[in-house]
Design a protein around this motif. Structure first.
Motif, PDB file in Angstrom:
ATOM      1  N   SER A   1       4.366  10.918   0.130  1.00 28.46           N
ATOM      2  CA  SER A   1       3.222  10.687  -0.563  1.00 28.46           C
ATOM      3  C   SER A   1       1.845  11.822  -0.513  1.00 28.46           C
ATOM      4  CB  SER A   1       2.656   9.575   0.537  1.00 28.46           C
ATOM      5  OG  SER A   1       4.210   9.165   0.505  1.00 28.46           O
ATOM      6  N   LYS A   2       2.625  12.643  -1.034  1.00 31.55           N
ATOM      7  CA  LYS A   2       1.485  13.776  -1.796  1.00 31.55           C
ATOM      8  C   LYS A   2       0.947  13.258  -2.941  1.00 31.55           C
ATOM      9  CE  LYS A   2       1.320  15.961   2.211  1.00 31.55           C
ATOM     10  NZ  LYS A   2       0.690  17.580   3.074  1.00 31.55           N
TER      11      LYS A   2
ATOM     12  N   LYS B   1       0.882  -1.309  -0.105  1.00 38.31           N
ATOM     13  CA  LYS B   1      -0.092   0.083   0.173  1.00 38.31           C
ATOM     14  C   LYS B   1       1.168   0.623  -0.454  1.00 38.31           C
ATOM     15  CE  LYS B   1      -2.746  -0.577   3.165  1.00 38.31           C
ATOM     16  NZ  LYS B   1      -3.562  -0.667   4.781  1.00 38.31           N
ATOM     17  N   LYS B   2       1.872   1.527   1.156  1.00 37.78           N
ATOM     18  CA  LYS B   2       2.298   2.552   0.531  1.00 37.78           C
ATOM     19  C   LYS B   2       3.112   2.421  -0.500  1.00 37.78           C
ATOM     20  CE  LYS B   2       3.824   1.730   6.396  1.00 37.78           C
ATOM     21  NZ  LYS B   2       5.501   1.938   6.863  1.00 37.78           N
TER      22      LYS B   2
ATOM     23  N   TRP C   1       2.752   1.707  -3.928  1.00 38.29           N
ATOM     24  CA  TRP C   1       1.228   2.261  -4.604  1.00 38.29           C
ATOM     25  C   TRP C   1       1.242   3.204  -4.634  1.00 38.29           C
ATOM     26  CZ3 TRP C   1       0.857  -0.007  -9.748  1.00 38.29           C
ATOM     27  CH2 TRP C   1       0.735  -1.134  -8.885  1.00 38.29           C
ATOM     28  N   ARG C   2       0.832   3.864  -3.454  1.00 39.15           N
ATOM     29  CA  ARG C   2       0.901   5.263  -2.962  1.00 39.15           C
ATOM     30  C   ARG C   2       1.729   6.110  -3.211  1.00 39.15           C
ATOM     31  NH1 ARG C   2       0.935   5.091   2.679  1.00 39.15           N
ATOM     32  NH2 ARG C   2      -1.363   4.310   2.889  1.00 39.15           N
TER      33      ARG C   2
ATOM     34  N   VAL D   1      -1.096  11.805  -5.439  1.00 37.00           N
ATOM     35  CA  VAL D   1      -2.146  11.816  -6.513  1.00 37.00           C
ATOM     36  C   VAL D   1      -2.850  13.365  -6.808  1.00 37.00           C
ATOM     37  CG1 VAL D   1      -4.360  12.055  -5.859  1.00 37.00           C
ATOM     38  CG2 VAL D   1      -2.399  10.578  -4.495  1.00 37.00           C
TER      39      VAL D   1
END
Length: 500
Positions: free
Chosen positions: A186-187, A39-40, A42-43, A189
Motif C-alpha cells: 500500500s505504498k 479505505k484499504k 481505495w488506498r 501513492v
C-alpha cells in the motif's frame, strides 16, 4: 398483581430495547467494517487507477497527435501495433508480473517482509528474459501482419512503429513489477505522482515534436518512450531509498529457486494473455473486412474509450488482488471474503454510471480522436455495445484480481479458453462474418464471451472454501520463506529476516 404486570411489561420493553440496540450495533459495526475496508481498497485502487489513467493516457495522447497531425494511415498503423502487438506483449508481461502480486501480497500479509525484495528481483529476471524472447515479433511485424491479410501500406508503417516500441516493451518489465511490489505494501501513492509528472512531460513533448517542429511519426514515438521510462526511474529510486524493510539490496538469492516463480509467472501470463489475445483476434478479423481503415479506426476508438473506463476496473483489479492476498497471508478468510464483496460492488457502481453516460454520447466521442465523419458515424453505431462493454468491464477484472490474489491463475486460464475461444470468437465470427453484421457482430461475440466468463468467475468465487485458501497461502509463504532463509544462512548472509 398490577405491580407484576407492570414489571412484566417493563421486562418485555427492555428485551425489545435490547434487541433494537443489538440491531443498531450490528448496523454500526457493518458500516464501520465497510468504511474501513473501503479505505484499504481505495488506498491501493486510487493511486492504481490514476496511474493507469495516465499510462493509458500517454498512448491515447500519442494516438491523438498521430491522427490529427500526421495522417489516417499512420493512425491505423499505430492502432494495429497498439491493439495487436503491444496489447499481446502487455498481456504477457502484465500477466507474468501478476504472479508477483500473489507472492508479495501473501508474504506481506504473513509479515515475511524481506521476501518481497527477493521476489521482485526474481520477477525482473523472468520478465526481461521473456521480453528478449518476444523481440522477433517486433522485428518481423510487417510480414506477420501481411500474412494475416492486413493492408500492405498500413503493415509497412506498423513495422516502423513496432521497432520504436521495443524500448516501451522493456520499460514494462520495470513498471509492472515495481508497481506490484509497492501495491502489496500500500505504498503506491508515489507511483501516481510520478505518472502525473510523466504524462505532463509527454503532452508537452508531443506538441513540441509533432506540431511545432513537425518531426512526424519519429517525434511522436520519441515522446512516447520518454513518457514510459521517466516514472520507472523514479520508482526504482523510491524502492531503494524508502523501502528498508522490504528492499535489502541486490542478492544472489534472486537467481536461486527460480523455477517456482517461472511456473507461477507462466500461469499468470497465460491467464491474462488469453484475455488480451481474445480482443486482438477480433481486431484482426475486423482488419479483413471491407473498408478496413474505417472499421479499424472506429473499433480502435471505441476500445480506447472503453479502455479509459477499464483503467478504473484495473485499479480495483490491483486492489482486490492485494487485499485478498494480504488477508490470506494474514490468515483471515472472513476479511478476504468481505474485501471481495466491497471491491466488486464499488467497481460495479462506478460501471453503472459510465454505462448511462456513454450510452447517450454516441458519435460525439469519436471527434476527440479523428476528424473523419465516416469514422465518427461508425463509432456512433457501436455506442450501445460500448456502454455494455463498460458495464461488464466493471466486474470481470475485479474477479480476475481476486483470482490473482488467491493464486488461481491456472484455473482462470482454463476458464478463459472455454469462454473466449470456444464461445466468444465463434459467436463473433458467425454474427459478424457469416450474418454480415460486420464490426458490430464481432463485438457482440466478444461481449457474450466476456459475460459467460464473468458468470463462471462469480460461481467459482462463491463456491470457494476460503478457509482452505488460507491454508494454501500460508503453506506457500512458509515453504518459500523457509527455503530462502536456509539458503541465506548457508551462504553466511543476513539478507533475509528470520520468520516471525
Amino acid at each position: 398483581m398490577a405491580m407484576k404486570e407492570e414489571l412484566g411489561l417493563g421486562e418485555k420493553f427492555l428485551e425489545k430495547k435490547s434487541d433494537s440496540d443489538e440491531i443498531v450495533e450490528k448496523e454500526e459495526s457493518l458500516r464501520k467494517r465497510v468504511w474501513e475496508e473501503s479505505k484499504k481498497i481505495w488506498r491501493v485502487a486510487g493511486p492504481a487507477i490514476f496511474t493507469r489513467f495516465t499510462s493509458f493516457g500517454i498512448n491515447v495522447i500519442t494516438q491523438a497527435f498521430i491522427g490529427r497531425t500526421i495522417g489516417s494511415t499512420e493512425l491505423a498503423a499505430y492502432a494495429l501495433v497498439g491493439t495487436v502487438l503491444s496489447r499481446f506483449v502487455t498481456g504477457v508481461l502484465l500477466g507474468m508480473a501478476s504472479a508477483l502480486e500473489t507472492l508479495c501480497g501473501q508474504a506481506y500479509g504473513a509479515k515475511q517482509y524481506s521476501m518481497l525484495g527477493v521476489y521482485l528481483q526474481r520477477s525482473w529476471i523472468v520478465l526481461f528474459s521473456t521480453t528478449i524472447l518476444l523481440l522477433p515479433l517486433y522485428i518481423f511485424t510487417t510480414p506477420i501482419l501481411e500474412a494475416f491479410g492486413q493492408d500492405k501500406k498500413i503493415a509497412q508503417v506498423a513495422g516502423t512503429i513496432s521497432l520504436w516500441s521495443i524500448g516501451a516493451a522493456f520499460s514494462m518489465c520495470v513498471s509492472f513489477t515495481c508497481q506490484t511490489f509497492l501495491q502489496a505494501q500500500s505504498k503506491n501513492v508515489i507511483i501516481a505522482y510520478l505518472a502525473a509528472f510523466s504524462v505532463s512531460i509527454h503532452l508537452f513533448l508531443s506538441w513540441l515534436l509533432t506540431v511545432k517542429y513537425q518531426f512526424g511519426l519519429s517525434g511522436a514515438l520519441t515522446s512516447l518512450l520518454l513518457g514510459v521510462w521517466l516514472p520507472n526511474i523514479g520508482q526504482l529510486i523510491f524502492i531503494m531509498k524508502k523501502c528498508p524493510d522490504t528492499w535489502k539490496g541486490f542478492s544472489i538469492l534472486a537467481f536461486k529457486d527460480l523455477w517456482p516463480v517461472v511456473k507461477l509467472s507462466v500461469s499468470s501470463g497465460v491467464m491474462l494473455c488469453l484475455e488480451v489475445w481474445y480482443s486482438t483476434i477480433l481486431i484482426l478479423l475486423t482488419g479483413n473486412m471491407k473498408d478496413a481503415e474505417v472499421a479499424l479506426n472506429s473499433l480502435s476508438i471505441c476500445l480506447n474509450i472503453s479502455g479509459w473506463e477499464l483503467m478504473i476496473a484495473l485499479g480495483f483489479f490491483a486492489a482486490a488482488g492485494v487485499r485478498v492476498a494480504n488477508e490470506l497471508g494474514r490468515g483471515s478468510s472472513r476479511d478476504a471474503k468481505f474485501s471481495i464483496k466491497i471491491s466488486v460492488l464499488t467497481s460495479f457502481a462506478i460501471g453503472c454510471i459510465f454505462f448511462f453516460v456513454f450510452l447517450f454520447l454516441k458519435e460525439r466521442l469519436a471527434y476527440i480522436f479523428t476528424t473523419n465523419p465516416d469514422v465518427a458515424d461508425a463509432v456512433g453505431d457501436l455506442s450501445s455495445l460500448l456502454a455494455f462493454s463498460m458495464l461488464l468491464n466493471s466486474v470481470q477484472p475485479v474477479l480476475s484480481g481476486v483470482s490473482v490474489g488467491a493464486g488461481w491463475q491456472r484455473i482462470v486460464a482454463y476458464v478463459n479458453i472455454g469462454c473466449y475461444y470456444l464461445i466468444g470468437i465463434p459467436v463473433g465470427v458467425v454474427i459478424g462474418v457469416v450474418l454480415n453484421f460486420h464490426v458490430k457482430g464481432i463485438w457482440i461475440g466478444m461481449l457474450f464471451g466476456t459475460f459467460v466468463q464473468t458468470i463462471v468467475l462469480i460461481i467459482i468465487t462463491l463456491k470457494t472454501d476460503w478457509n482452505k485458501q488460507v491454508e494454501i497461502a500460508q503453506q506457500r509463504v512458509n515453504r518459500w520463506a523457509t527455503v530462502d532463509n536456509q539458503e541465506s544462512n548457508d551462504s553466511g548472509t543476513s539478507l533475509l529476516a528470520n520468520q516471525e
